[in-house]
Design a protein around this motif. Sequence first.
Motif, PDB file in Angstrom:
ATOM      1  N   ALA A 117     -30.560 -30.787  22.763  1.00 50.56           N
ATOM      2  CA  ALA A 117     -29.660 -31.614  22.929  1.00 50.56           C
ATOM      3  C   ALA A 117     -28.087 -30.753  23.017  1.00 50.56           C
ATOM      4  CB  ALA A 117     -29.249 -32.724  21.867  1.00 50.56           C
ATOM      5  N   PHE A 118     -27.876 -29.844  22.292  1.00 49.44           N
ATOM      6  CA  PHE A 118     -26.766 -28.879  22.459  1.00 49.44           C
ATOM      7  C   PHE A 118     -27.018 -27.979  23.833  1.00 49.44           C
ATOM      8  CE2 PHE A 118     -24.398 -24.848  21.565  1.00 49.44           C
ATOM      9  CZ  PHE A 118     -23.161 -25.389  21.081  1.00 49.44           C
ATOM     10  N   TYR A 119     -27.926 -27.025  23.654  1.00 47.48           N
ATOM     11  CA  TYR A 119     -27.985 -26.103  24.909  1.00 47.48           C
ATOM     12  C   TYR A 119     -28.194 -26.786  26.235  1.00 47.48           C
ATOM     13  CZ  TYR A 119     -27.722 -22.367  21.558  1.00 47.48           C
ATOM     14  OH  TYR A 119     -27.327 -21.551  20.639  1.00 47.48           O
ATOM     15  N   ARG A 120     -28.969 -27.740  26.314  1.00 47.12           N
ATOM     16  CA  ARG A 120     -29.451 -28.388  27.755  1.00 47.12           C
ATOM     17  C   ARG A 120     -28.474 -29.468  28.056  1.00 47.12           C
ATOM     18  NH1 ARG A 120     -34.580 -31.401  27.367  1.00 47.12           N
ATOM     19  NH2 ARG A 120     -33.342 -32.767  26.488  1.00 47.12           N
ATOM     20  N   ASP A 121     -28.544 -30.492  26.927  1.00 49.15           N
ATOM     21  CA  ASP A 121     -27.525 -31.602  27.221  1.00 49.15           C
ATOM     22  C   ASP A 121     -26.269 -31.389  27.259  1.00 49.15           C
ATOM     23  OD1 ASP A 121     -30.084 -32.788  27.510  1.00 49.15           O
ATOM     24  OD2 ASP A 121     -30.276 -33.697  25.587  1.00 49.15           O
ATOM     25  N   GLY A 122     -25.718 -30.784  26.109  1.00 49.48           N
ATOM     26  CA  GLY A 122     -24.262 -30.432  25.867  1.00 49.48           C
ATOM     27  C   GLY A 122     -23.851 -29.422  26.858  1.00 49.48           C
ATOM     28  N   LEU A 123     -24.287 -28.323  26.622  1.00 50.49           N
ATOM     29  CA  LEU A 123     -23.981 -27.205  27.497  1.00 50.49           C
ATOM     30  C   LEU A 123     -24.308 -27.002  29.088  1.00 50.49           C
ATOM     31  CD1 LEU A 123     -23.707 -24.165  24.895  1.00 50.49           C
ATOM     32  CD2 LEU A 123     -21.864 -25.661  25.511  1.00 50.49           C
ATOM     33  N   GLY A 124     -25.476 -27.768  29.106  1.00 55.48           N
ATOM     34  CA  GLY A 124     -25.771 -27.690  30.650  1.00 55.48           C
ATOM     35  C   GLY A 124     -26.546 -26.729  31.051  1.00 55.48           C
ATOM     36  N   PHE A 125     -27.465 -25.795  30.175  1.00 55.40           N
ATOM     37  CA  PHE A 125     -27.980 -24.773  30.468  1.00 55.40           C
ATOM     38  C   PHE A 125     -29.731 -25.394  30.869  1.00 55.40           C
ATOM     39  CE2 PHE A 125     -24.816 -22.347  27.993  1.00 55.40           C
ATOM     40  CZ  PHE A 125     -24.511 -21.493  29.445  1.00 55.40           C
ATOM     41  N   GLU A 126     -30.324 -24.561  31.703  1.00 60.44           N
ATOM     42  CA  GLU A 126     -31.637 -25.110  31.744  1.00 60.44           C
ATOM     43  C   GLU A 126     -32.598 -24.383  30.663  1.00 60.44           C
ATOM     44  OE1 GLU A 126     -33.400 -24.156  35.746  1.00 60.44           O
ATOM     45  OE2 GLU A 126     -31.394 -24.875  36.669  1.00 60.44           O
ATOM     46  N   ILE A 127     -33.830 -25.156  30.353  1.00 61.37           N
ATOM     47  CA  ILE A 127     -34.724 -24.766  29.272  1.00 61.37           C
ATOM     48  C   ILE A 127     -35.928 -24.135  29.988  1.00 61.37           C
ATOM     49  CG2 ILE A 127     -36.137 -25.389  27.412  1.00 61.37           C
ATOM     50  CD1 ILE A 127     -33.045 -25.425  26.858  1.00 61.37           C
ATOM     51  N   ASP A 128     -36.414 -22.939  29.669  1.00 62.13           N
ATOM     52  CA  ASP A 128     -37.628 -22.196  30.313  1.00 62.13           C
ATOM     53  C   ASP A 128     -38.723 -22.112  29.120  1.00 62.13           C
ATOM     54  OD1 ASP A 128     -36.029 -21.994  32.685  1.00 62.13           O
ATOM     55  OD2 ASP A 128     -35.930 -19.923  32.544  1.00 62.13           O
ATOM     56  N   GLY A 129     -39.718 -22.188  29.757  1.00 56.01           N
ATOM     57  CA  GLY A 129     -40.978 -21.863  28.803  1.00 56.01           C
ATOM     58  C   GLY A 129     -41.397 -22.803  27.976  1.00 56.01           C
ATOM     59  N   ILE A 177     -11.452 -21.915  32.673  1.00 54.33           N
ATOM     60  CA  ILE A 177     -11.334 -22.215  31.390  1.00 54.33           C
ATOM     61  C   ILE A 177     -11.245 -23.761  31.197  1.00 54.33           C
ATOM     62  CG2 ILE A 177      -9.062 -21.719  30.947  1.00 54.33           C
ATOM     63  CD1 ILE A 177     -11.988 -20.780  28.720  1.00 54.33           C
ATOM     64  N   GLU A 178     -10.411 -24.217  31.855  1.00 59.10           N
ATOM     65  CA  GLU A 178     -10.032 -25.619  32.117  1.00 59.10           C
ATOM     66  C   GLU A 178     -11.445 -26.598  32.187  1.00 59.10           C
ATOM     67  OE1 GLU A 178      -6.329 -23.389  33.010  1.00 59.10           O
ATOM     68  OE2 GLU A 178      -8.110 -23.817  33.791  1.00 59.10           O
ATOM     69  N   GLY A 179     -12.198 -26.002  33.278  1.00 59.92           N
ATOM     70  CA  GLY A 179     -13.548 -26.379  33.764  1.00 59.92           C
ATOM     71  C   GLY A 179     -14.317 -26.586  32.543  1.00 59.92           C
ATOM     72  N   VAL A 180     -14.518 -25.442  31.758  1.00 59.76           N
ATOM     73  CA  VAL A 180     -15.131 -25.311  30.707  1.00 59.76           C
ATOM     74  C   VAL A 180     -14.759 -26.172  29.370  1.00 59.76           C
ATOM     75  CG1 VAL A 180     -16.072 -23.610  28.736  1.00 59.76           C
ATOM     76  CG2 VAL A 180     -15.681 -22.770  31.064  1.00 59.76           C
ATOM     77  N   GLU A 181     -13.598 -26.352  29.337  1.00 61.94           N
ATOM     78  CA  GLU A 181     -12.935 -27.278  28.062  1.00 61.94           C
ATOM     79  C   GLU A 181     -13.134 -28.685  28.454  1.00 61.94           C
ATOM     80  OE1 GLU A 181      -8.908 -26.000  27.926  1.00 61.94           O
ATOM     81  OE2 GLU A 181      -9.250 -24.315  26.427  1.00 61.94           O
ATOM     82  N   ALA A 182     -13.252 -28.841  29.823  1.00 61.30           N
ATOM     83  CA  ALA A 182     -13.601 -30.497  30.037  1.00 61.30           C
ATOM     84  C   ALA A 182     -14.979 -30.913  29.862  1.00 61.30           C
ATOM     85  CB  ALA A 182     -13.014 -30.748  31.342  1.00 61.30           C
ATOM     86  N   ALA A 183     -15.958 -29.735  30.306  1.00 57.38           N
ATOM     87  CA  ALA A 183     -17.330 -29.936  30.079  1.00 57.38           C
ATOM     88  C   ALA A 183     -17.763 -30.210  28.713  1.00 57.38           C
ATOM     89  CB  ALA A 183     -18.173 -28.875  30.740  1.00 57.38           C
ATOM     90  N   LEU A 184     -17.001 -29.466  27.710  1.00 58.86           N
ATOM     91  CA  LEU A 184     -17.428 -29.500  26.381  1.00 58.86           C
ATOM     92  C   LEU A 184     -16.896 -30.677  25.963  1.00 58.86           C
ATOM     93  CD1 LEU A 184     -16.362 -25.686  25.387  1.00 58.86           C
ATOM     94  CD2 LEU A 184     -18.784 -26.692  25.602  1.00 58.86           C
ATOM     95  N   ASP A 185     -15.537 -31.146  26.347  1.00 59.44           N
ATOM     96  CA  ASP A 185     -15.091 -32.419  25.700  1.00 59.44           C
ATOM     97  C   ASP A 185     -15.758 -33.504  26.243  1.00 59.44           C
ATOM     98  OD1 ASP A 185     -12.754 -33.913  24.504  1.00 59.44           O
ATOM     99  OD2 ASP A 185     -12.511 -34.638  26.589  1.00 59.44           O
ATOM    100  N   ASP A 186     -16.211 -33.721  27.561  1.00 62.17           N
ATOM    101  CA  ASP A 186     -17.129 -34.617  27.848  1.00 62.17           C
ATOM    102  C   ASP A 186     -18.550 -34.661  27.035  1.00 62.17           C
ATOM    103  OD1 ASP A 186     -15.317 -35.298  30.015  1.00 62.17           O
ATOM    104  OD2 ASP A 186     -16.611 -34.337  31.449  1.00 62.17           O
ATOM    105  N   ALA A 187     -19.111 -33.449  26.689  1.00 63.47           N
ATOM    106  CA  ALA A 187     -20.369 -33.421  25.780  1.00 63.47           C
ATOM    107  C   ALA A 187     -20.175 -33.921  24.451  1.00 63.47           C
ATOM    108  CB  ALA A 187     -21.034 -32.109  26.168  1.00 63.47           C
ATOM    109  N   GLY A 188     -18.991 -33.824  24.103  1.00 66.68           N
ATOM    110  CA  GLY A 188     -18.569 -33.997  22.608  1.00 66.68           C
ATOM    111  C   GLY A 188     -18.643 -32.816  21.779  1.00 66.68           C
ATOM    112  N   ILE A 189     -18.547 -31.550  22.370  1.00 73.08           N
ATOM    113  CA  ILE A 189     -18.649 -30.118  21.698  1.00 73.08           C
ATOM    114  C   ILE A 189     -17.407 -29.851  21.352  1.00 73.08           C
ATOM    115  CG2 ILE A 189     -19.571 -28.043  21.831  1.00 73.08           C
ATOM    116  CD1 ILE A 189     -21.729 -28.873  23.650  1.00 73.08           C
ATOM    117  N   GLU A 190     -17.056 -29.665  20.013  1.00 74.28           N
ATOM    118  CA  GLU A 190     -15.813 -29.263  19.520  1.00 74.28           C
ATOM    119  C   GLU A 190     -15.436 -27.742  19.533  1.00 74.28           C
ATOM    120  OE1 GLU A 190     -13.816 -28.565  15.195  1.00 74.28           O
ATOM    121  OE2 GLU A 190     -15.287 -30.197  15.491  1.00 74.28           O
TER     122      GLU A 190
END
Length: 131
Positions: free
Chosen positions: A23-35, A84-97
């Motif tokens: 939920a945090f790394y894939r869904d919140g931060l948008g990183f892919e999961i391998d393995g 940095i604005e894009g990073v902050e917007a993505a975190l805000d959209d994901a509800g990550i403080e």
Amino acid sequence: MNGTAIDHVKLQIPADGIETALAFYRDGLGFEIDGMDLYESGEKPFFSVRLAPGAVIHLEPSDDFAAPSRTAYDHVAVRVDDTIEGVEAALDDAGIEIDRRLDPLGATGVAPAVYVTDPFGYRIELKAERA
């Protein structure tokens, strides 16, 4: 010997923390999961968060997990191909403080960054690569 890049960082998570990690790394931060298939089949004791083509964080579920202490661990810094604005917007959209904002000196120089803490207590620095 000359290093060329950090290949991976290996972090333990609680044995029951897999869904929380996804939920945090894939869904919140948008990183892919391998393995995940190798982990679920028992071939590997961990699965990986793909940060970039040549960089991952291995997450190893463990019954012996202990939250990291700031005296033993501070953060992992990840360069992100965004402003940095894009990073902050993505975190805000994901509800990550966001824990804090800085312009730290890193391997590629000074650039704006934000710090977040994952559900297990690991601090992650997200460092913008674009102005």
